[in-house]
Design a protein around this motif. Structure first.
Motif, PDB file in Angstrom:
ATOM      1  N   THR A   1      56.307  47.116  34.296  1.00 49.82           N
ATOM      2  CA  THR A   1      56.104  45.676  34.045  1.00 49.82           C
ATOM      3  C   THR A   1      57.343  45.008  33.454  1.00 49.82           C
ATOM      4  O   THR A   1      57.276  43.852  33.048  1.00 49.82           O
ATOM      5  CB  THR A   1      54.914  45.458  33.088  1.00 49.82           C
ATOM      6  N   ARG A   2      58.455  45.728  33.434  1.00 51.36           N
ATOM      7  CA  ARG A   2      59.690  45.163  32.883  1.00 51.36           C
ATOM      8  C   ARG A   2      60.113  43.943  33.697  1.00 51.36           C
ATOM      9  O   ARG A   2      60.202  44.026  34.918  1.00 51.36           O
ATOM     10  CB  ARG A   2      60.793  46.229  32.872  1.00 51.36           C
ATOM     11  N   GLY A   3      60.353  42.836  33.034  1.00 48.70           N
ATOM     12  CA  GLY A   3      60.794  41.619  33.725  1.00 48.70           C
ATOM     13  C   GLY A   3      59.674  40.833  34.376  1.00 48.70           C
ATOM     14  O   GLY A   3      59.912  39.765  34.931  1.00 48.70           O
ATOM     15  N   LEU A   4      58.454  41.354  34.341  1.00 48.18           N
ATOM     16  CA  LEU A   4      57.319  40.662  34.977  1.00 48.18           C
ATOM     17  C   LEU A   4      57.036  39.340  34.250  1.00 48.18           C
ATOM     18  O   LEU A   4      57.025  39.307  33.024  1.00 48.18           O
ATOM     19  CB  LEU A   4      56.079  41.563  34.935  1.00 48.18           C
ATOM     20  N   GLN A   5      56.794  38.297  35.028  1.00 46.79           N
ATOM     21  CA  GLN A   5      56.423  36.999  34.461  1.00 46.79           C
ATOM     22  C   GLN A   5      55.067  36.589  35.009  1.00 46.79           C
ATOM     23  O   GLN A   5      54.947  36.310  36.200  1.00 46.79           O
ATOM     24  CB  GLN A   5      57.469  35.942  34.845  1.00 46.79           C
ATOM     25  N   VAL A   6      54.044  36.606  34.168  1.00 48.51           N
ATOM     26  CA  VAL A   6      52.723  36.102  34.562  1.00 48.51           C
ATOM     27  C   VAL A   6      52.234  35.194  33.441  1.00 48.51           C
ATOM     28  O   VAL A   6      52.909  35.036  32.412  1.00 48.51           O
ATOM     29  CB  VAL A   6      51.709  37.240  34.825  1.00 48.51           C
ATOM     30  N   GLN A   7      51.069  34.580  33.647  1.00 52.00           N
ATOM     31  CA  GLN A   7      50.523  33.747  32.564  1.00 52.00           C
ATOM     32  C   GLN A   7      49.183  34.264  32.057  1.00 52.00           C
ATOM     33  O   GLN A   7      48.660  33.782  31.053  1.00 52.00           O
ATOM     34  CB  GLN A   7      50.360  32.287  33.024  1.00 52.00           C
ATOM     35  N   ARG A   8      48.614  35.249  32.774  1.00 52.82           N
ATOM     36  CA  ARG A   8      47.323  35.782  32.355  1.00 52.82           C
ATOM     37  C   ARG A   8      47.242  37.267  32.693  1.00 52.82           C
ATOM     38  O   ARG A   8      47.814  37.708  33.688  1.00 52.82           O
ATOM     39  CB  ARG A   8      46.172  35.083  33.091  1.00 52.82           C
ATOM     40  N   VAL A   9      46.471  38.005  31.883  1.00 48.01           N
ATOM     41  CA  VAL A   9      46.243  39.423  32.124  1.00 48.01           C
ATOM     42  C   VAL A   9      44.748  39.678  32.153  1.00 48.01           C
ATOM     43  O   VAL A   9      44.004  39.138  31.329  1.00 48.01           O
ATOM     44  CB  VAL A   9      46.893  40.296  31.021  1.00 48.01           C
ATOM     45  N   VAL A  10      44.329  40.479  33.130  1.00 53.64           N
ATOM     46  CA  VAL A  10      42.946  40.942  33.207  1.00 53.64           C
ATOM     47  C   VAL A  10      43.004  42.461  33.171  1.00 53.64           C
ATOM     48  O   VAL A  10      43.873  43.062  33.806  1.00 53.64           O
ATOM     49  CB  VAL A  10      42.266  40.451  34.511  1.00 53.64           C
ATOM     50  N   SER A  11      42.112  43.104  32.417  1.00 56.33           N
ATOM     51  CA  SER A  11      42.163  44.563  32.310  1.00 56.33           C
ATOM     52  C   SER A  11      40.786  45.199  32.434  1.00 56.33           C
ATOM     53  O   SER A  11      39.784  44.630  31.988  1.00 56.33           O
ATOM     54  CB  SER A  11      42.779  44.974  30.962  1.00 56.33           C
ATOM     55  N   SER A  12      40.777  46.371  33.012  1.00 52.51           N
ATOM     56  CA  SER A  12      39.625  47.272  32.924  1.00 52.51           C
ATOM     57  C   SER A  12      39.345  47.573  31.450  1.00 52.51           C
ATOM     58  O   SER A  12      40.282  47.647  30.652  1.00 52.51           O
ATOM     59  CB  SER A  12      39.971  48.570  33.667  1.00 52.51           C
ATOM     60  N   PRO A  13      38.083  47.802  31.083  1.00 54.40           N
ATOM     61  CA  PRO A  13      37.775  48.102  29.679  1.00 54.40           C
ATOM     62  C   PRO A  13      38.165  49.526  29.260  1.00 54.40           C
ATOM     63  O   PRO A  13      38.197  49.813  28.063  1.00 54.40           O
ATOM     64  CB  PRO A  13      36.254  47.926  29.618  1.00 54.40           C
ATOM     65  N   LEU A  14      38.449  50.404  30.210  1.00 51.18           N
ATOM     66  CA  LEU A  14      38.768  51.788  29.840  1.00 51.18           C
ATOM     67  C   LEU A  14      40.095  51.819  29.086  1.00 51.18           C
ATOM     68  O   LEU A  14      41.034  51.093  29.426  1.00 51.18           O
ATOM     69  CB  LEU A  14      38.799  52.678  31.078  1.00 51.18           C
ATOM     70  N   SER A  15      40.163  52.676  28.055  1.00 52.41           N
ATOM     71  CA  SER A  15      41.286  52.584  27.106  1.00 52.41           C
ATOM     72  C   SER A  15      42.632  52.826  27.767  1.00 52.41           C
ATOM     73  O   SER A  15      43.643  52.287  27.321  1.00 52.41           O
ATOM     74  CB  SER A  15      41.069  53.559  25.944  1.00 52.41           C
TER      75      SER A  15
ATOM     76  N   CYS B   1      43.736  51.634  30.383  1.00 52.57           N
ATOM     77  CA  CYS B   1      44.227  50.321  30.831  1.00 52.57           C
ATOM     78  C   CYS B   1      44.307  49.336  29.663  1.00 52.57           C
ATOM     79  O   CYS B   1      45.312  48.666  29.457  1.00 52.57           O
ATOM     80  CB  CYS B   1      43.280  49.737  31.888  1.00 52.57           C
ATOM     81  N   ARG B   2      43.218  49.258  28.895  1.00 58.14           N
ATOM     82  CA  ARG B   2      43.034  48.195  27.923  1.00 58.14           C
ATOM     83  C   ARG B   2      44.047  48.222  26.784  1.00 58.14           C
ATOM     84  O   ARG B   2      44.553  47.166  26.374  1.00 58.14           O
ATOM     85  CB  ARG B   2      41.602  48.244  27.364  1.00 58.14           C
ATOM     86  N   LEU B   3      44.352  49.420  26.258  1.00 58.39           N
ATOM     87  CA  LEU B   3      45.250  49.471  25.093  1.00 58.39           C
ATOM     88  C   LEU B   3      46.645  48.979  25.447  1.00 58.39           C
ATOM     89  O   LEU B   3      47.279  48.249  24.680  1.00 58.39           O
ATOM     90  CB  LEU B   3      45.283  50.896  24.517  1.00 58.39           C
ATOM     91  N   PHE B   4      47.117  49.370  26.652  1.00 59.49           N
ATOM     92  CA  PHE B   4      48.416  48.845  27.091  1.00 59.49           C
ATOM     93  C   PHE B   4      48.328  47.349  27.357  1.00 59.49           C
ATOM     94  O   PHE B   4      49.240  46.587  26.999  1.00 59.49           O
ATOM     95  CB  PHE B   4      48.910  49.578  28.345  1.00 59.49           C
ATOM     96  N   ALA B   5      47.233  46.910  27.975  1.00 59.99           N
ATOM     97  CA  ALA B   5      47.056  45.483  28.285  1.00 59.99           C
ATOM     98  C   ALA B   5      47.119  44.653  27.004  1.00 59.99           C
ATOM     99  O   ALA B   5      47.748  43.581  26.973  1.00 59.99           O
ATOM    100  CB  ALA B   5      45.727  45.255  29.003  1.00 59.99           C
ATOM    101  N   GLU B   6      46.486  45.148  25.939  1.00 56.67           N
ATOM    102  CA  GLU B   6      46.500  44.429  24.664  1.00 56.67           C
ATOM    103  C   GLU B   6      47.923  44.319  24.101  1.00 56.67           C
ATOM    104  O   GLU B   6      48.346  43.256  23.645  1.00 56.67           O
ATOM    105  CB  GLU B   6      45.583  45.140  23.655  1.00 56.67           C
ATOM    106  N   ALA B   7      48.652  45.442  24.189  1.00 55.40           N
ATOM    107  CA  ALA B   7      50.030  45.436  23.657  1.00 55.40           C
ATOM    108  C   ALA B   7      50.924  44.499  24.465  1.00 55.40           C
ATOM    109  O   ALA B   7      51.719  43.738  23.917  1.00 55.40           O
ATOM    110  CB  ALA B   7      50.591  46.860  23.665  1.00 55.40           C
ATOM    111  N   LEU B   8      50.791  44.550  25.794  1.00 61.35           N
ATOM    112  CA  LEU B   8      51.622  43.711  26.665  1.00 61.35           C
ATOM    113  C   LEU B   8      51.307  42.233  26.459  1.00 61.35           C
ATOM    114  O   LEU B   8      52.209  41.396  26.345  1.00 61.35           O
ATOM    115  CB  LEU B   8      51.387  44.100  28.134  1.00 61.35           C
TER     116      LEU B   8
ATOM    117  N   GLY C   1      52.460  36.905  24.507  1.00 61.48           N
ATOM    118  CA  GLY C   1      51.605  35.751  24.228  1.00 61.48           C
ATOM    119  C   GLY C   1      50.751  35.337  25.417  1.00 61.48           C
ATOM    120  O   GLY C   1      50.392  34.173  25.550  1.00 61.48           O
ATOM    121  N   TRP C   2      50.439  36.293  26.299  1.00 64.53           N
ATOM    122  CA  TRP C   2      49.606  35.991  27.466  1.00 64.53           C
ATOM    123  C   TRP C   2      48.131  36.191  27.127  1.00 64.53           C
ATOM    124  O   TRP C   2      47.764  37.206  26.510  1.00 64.53           O
ATOM    125  CB  TRP C   2      49.954  36.915  28.641  1.00 64.53           C
ATOM    126  N   PRO C   3      47.243  35.282  27.545  1.00 66.32           N
ATOM    127  CA  PRO C   3      45.807  35.494  27.325  1.00 66.32           C
ATOM    128  C   PRO C   3      45.324  36.722  28.098  1.00 66.32           C
ATOM    129  O   PRO C   3      45.744  36.943  29.238  1.00 66.32           O
ATOM    130  CB  PRO C   3      45.156  34.222  27.892  1.00 66.32           C
TER     131      PRO C   3
END
Lengths: 191, 191
Positions: A37-51, A53-60, A65-67
């Motif tokens: 995900t280096r250099g990735l530019q998005v405005q929103r993140v959606v994640s699976s609830p499994l840890s 996926c989710r723990l990295f999604a929360e950190a990213l 500052g992405w919702p």
């Protein structure tokens, strides 16, 4: 509008079937997700609830500052009786069901698990209700990524395995009024 | 065995239909091809005879000591009356044929040009007689790359445009006894 799909990195229990099983991400798997995900530019993140996926999604999401939305429908296929077991273990005891699943997953669900049609239904429903106001990153699993790739490119069922898909694999689409077009694909670590 | 498909980079006449027309590669297009092949390891190179593919293929093959085969069947679709003209020019004079080609290229060939079925026939014949003893780089054009992608993934005809494809685009497959699987895709410069 751009949509990026990211598979979680390698887990602490590589090689076991894990759908509903919440196996933890390995340190190297987490590093591979940062790299993918280096250099990735998005405005929103959606994640699976499994840890994994989710723990990295929360950190990213926090870092940029992405919702973040955690969406249960993006979890992996439920592998039923195969959960926590390797293919070698299953093949040694009762190879028929696993071989049938590999040959024709459309009509051979894992015993006690989820059928491919059920998985497709919940993944495409989640896709239809995705946020449409922004470039989007979806952090999920191999099964949902294969099914969405198949759906967006119009692939027939039997082409499900024509995608090499390792941990931290990434797929990028651009979406406009004409439809979805593939812009990038990286099969991830392990190839 | 790995197969890499590379589209030529941007030409000195961007935006014009050029199939049989031998438009020269722009300097930036050549640089993009070097960048797209950085770190690539193959043992053989096959190239379209058109100079925008062949001149780079010769330089790359010489640099690495890889054998090069120039194969006429990997040239671009012959665009007939559209050769050397932009889409805007064609649309201003006679839009029907071009719009029909975009909508359904299977049954609407460029006037005086080559049909998609003819292009598919020569490209898949060239694919069948490719060298099979080594990892392979094929340097070619947008049309042949779309058709081979469609063929190897089992895509239906109407999904031909689901691939975003710019100059210096690259597609990587792994091939084994099971078939072909996509490992990497980069839509190239221009996105």
């Amino acid at each position: 509008m751009n949509v990026t799909l990211l598979r979680h990195g390698a887990t602490a229990r590589p090689g076991v079937y894990a759908g509903r099983l919440d196996v933890p991400l390995a340190a190297a798997g987490r590093a591979a997700m940062w790299q993918a995900t280096r250099g990735l530019q998005v405005q929103r993140v959606v994640s699976s609830p499994l840890s994994r996926c989710r723990l990295f999604a929360e950190a990213l999401a926090e870092r940029h500052g992405w919702p973040l939305t955690v969406e249960p429908a993006w979890r992996e296929m439920d592998f039923g009786d195969w959960e926590g077991r390797t293919a070698a273990e299953i093949l040694a005891q009762a190879p028929e069901a696993l071989e049938a699943f590999w040959r024709d997953p459309e009509t051979h669900a894992p015993p006690g698990g989820e059928g491919l049609a059920d998985l497709r239904r919940r993944v495409l429903a989640a896709w239809e209700r995705r946020p449409r106001d922004a470039d989007l990153l979806i952090i999920t699993h191999g099964g949902p990524m294969r099914l969405l790739f198949q759906h967006l490119l119009g692939l027939p069922c039997e082409s499900l395995w024509r995608l090499e898909l390792h941990p931290a694999a990434r797929i990028d689409f651009v979406l406009d009024e004409v439809g979805a077009r593939l812009t990038q694909f990286d099969c991830g670590k392990g190839h």
